[in-house]
Every structure is written in structure tokens, then in C-alpha cells.
Design an enzyme around this catalytic site. Structure first.
Site, PDB file in Angstrom:
ATOM      1  CB  SER A 143      -0.884   0.007   1.259  1.00 47.69           C
ATOM      2  OG  SER A 143      -1.517   1.250   1.449  1.00 47.69           O
ATOM      3  CE1 TYR A 156      -3.837  -1.994   5.528  1.00 50.74           C
ATOM      4  CE2 TYR A 156      -3.061   0.174   4.845  1.00 50.74           C
ATOM      5  CZ  TYR A 156      -3.594  -1.062   4.530  1.00 50.74           C
ATOM      6  OH  TYR A 156      -3.864  -1.379   3.225  1.00 50.74           O
TER       7      TYR A 156
END
Length: 240
Positions: A143, A156
Site C-alpha cells: 500500500s 496498518y
């Protein structure tokens, strides 16, 4: 000249929705045989219908990628029916929000065990078959958060940074086996998990769509075997 994917065999984690589902459909249209892993049997209902309509060869398996025993059983079941795999797409992941101090340890455990150890478990199960064939493609979905930490996303971001480091090291280890390891770092992709988030929630078409990322993955897999793209970022053109 781009190589054909016809007859290849691919495993996709998180394959029942979002990026995983879009990629599965795109690969099926290229004649790829599919193994899909997701956490619940019910989640496969929609994609089973779509793949059946396409005349695709596919098998589904239920497993939580954070659980090594479940992963090994699922991969074994898939390989028993399809054979050794040519392509692995590590897409399964979970997200969480909260400041570092507020986020409970249980949330850290969930995110890291899925987003990092999930990649480890699945890759360890698939890699021996690729080494035996002396060929393969592994694409790990990280990501933009793996490139830049942001407030409220420490767990995350940590997990996605780890996926990049894991991919880099694995790539160096298996290149001599003609196995290509790539990592993708997309910005926000419009999926069931992200829909409605962010300042542009009323204009979702301005976000990158799962189908866009799937098209990129297909193009990358079609590159001649002598070449691969190590890292790539996908951004929305005008998400403002």
C-alpha cells in the site's frame, strides 16, 4: 512480445471480493486456472457465479491466512486439483485505525498476523512448487501506507512496510530460480473496505478501481520472463 497466460495456474488470497475478485476475473478471461482463498464459504457466492459464467476452471478454499495450518491445508487442496502453481497474488489483508497509544495490542496482533504472517504462510506453502518448476510469479499487495506512515495508521503502515521489506528480500533469494517477486503500493482503491472513506466519498469514480489494478497485474504478468517490475505504485489521476 508479451507472453500468454493461457493454461497457467494462479492462487489469489482474499480472492472473493475487491482487488482479489477483480484480479481473479481478469485472469480467468486470460485462460488462467484459479485457486481462491477467503475466510468464509459464503463470501464466494458472487464470484463463483461470475467465474462459472466465464467458463473458468477454479477451486475455492476457506482459510484464515494468519493460521499456518489452515493455509497449508488450503494450498494442498488447491494444488492437488490444479497442480503446482505458476502465480501467487498475496492480496488478503485487514485494516484498522487508531492512534498508537489508543490501539489495543489485540488489534496490532490481528493486523500483523494477517497482513504480514499471512504473506509468509501462503508463500512458504506455494514456493516449493515454484522452485521445483524453476519458474513463477509472486505479487504482494502492499500500500501507499507502506511507503509513508500517517497519523492513526501505525499498525496498518507497519504491516505494509513489512510486506515491502519481505518482498525485497525474497526477490533477492529466488531470482536464480526464475521466480519474479513484485510488490505493488497502490493509493486508495475503491473497494467494499474503502468505499465512503475520505473527502471524495461522494465521487467514488475518481478513485482507482479494483479492475484498474487487476489490468495492471495482467500486464505485468505478461512481461517476458527475462524481465519483471520490482515495485510499482498506482495512483488515482485526479482524486480531488
Amino acid at each position: 512480445m508479451m507472453q500468454s497466460l493461457q493454461g497457467k495456474r494462479a492462487l489469489i488470497t482474499g480472492g472473493s471480493r475487491g482487488i482479489g475478485k477483480a484480479t481473479a476475473i481478469a485472469l480467468a478471461k486470460e485462460g488462467v486456472e484459479l485457486g481462491l482463498i477467503a475466510r468464509s464459504e459464503k463470501s464466494f457466492d458472487s464470484i463463483r457465479l461470475e467465474l462459472t459464467d466465464l467458463g473458468a476452471t477454479f477451486i475455492t478454499a476457506v482459510a484464515d491466512v494468519s493460521q499456518e495450518k489452515e493455509v497449508r491445508k488450503a494450498v494442498k487442496d488447491i494444488e492437488n486439483k490444479l497442480g503446482n502453481l505458476d502465480i501467487l497474488i498475496n492480496n488478503a489483508g485487514v485494516g484498522t485505525n487508531g492512534t498508537f497509544q489508543e490501539l489495543p495490542t489485540t488489534e496490532w496482533d490481528k493486523v500483523l498476523s494477517t497482513n504480514v504472517m499471512g504473506v509468509v504462510h501462503v508463500t512458504k506453502a506455494v514456493l516449493p512448487g515454484m522452485i521445483e518448476k524453476n519458474r513463477g510469479d509472486i505479487i504482494n499487495i502492499s500500500s501507499m501506507s507502506g511507503l509513508k506512515g500517517t497519523k492513526g495508521s501505525s499498525a496498518y503502515s507497519a504491516s505494509k512496510f513489512a510486506v515491502i521489506g519481505l518482498s525485497e528480500s525474497l526477490m533477492q533469494e529466488v531470482r536464480t530460480n526464475n521466480i519474479r517477486v513484485s510488490v505493488l503500493t497502490p493509493s486508495l482503491v475503491e473497494t467494499d473496505l474503502t468505499r465512503g472513506k475520505g473527502s471524495n466519498s461522494r465521487n467514488p469514480d475518481k478513485y482507482t478501481q479494483a479492475e484498474d489494478l487487476a489490468e495492471y497485474i495482467i500486464s505485468q504478468l505478461k512481461l517476458e520472463q527475462r524481465t519483471f517490475i520490482k515495485t510499482a505504485a498506482q495512483w488515482g489521476t485526479n482524486p480531488f
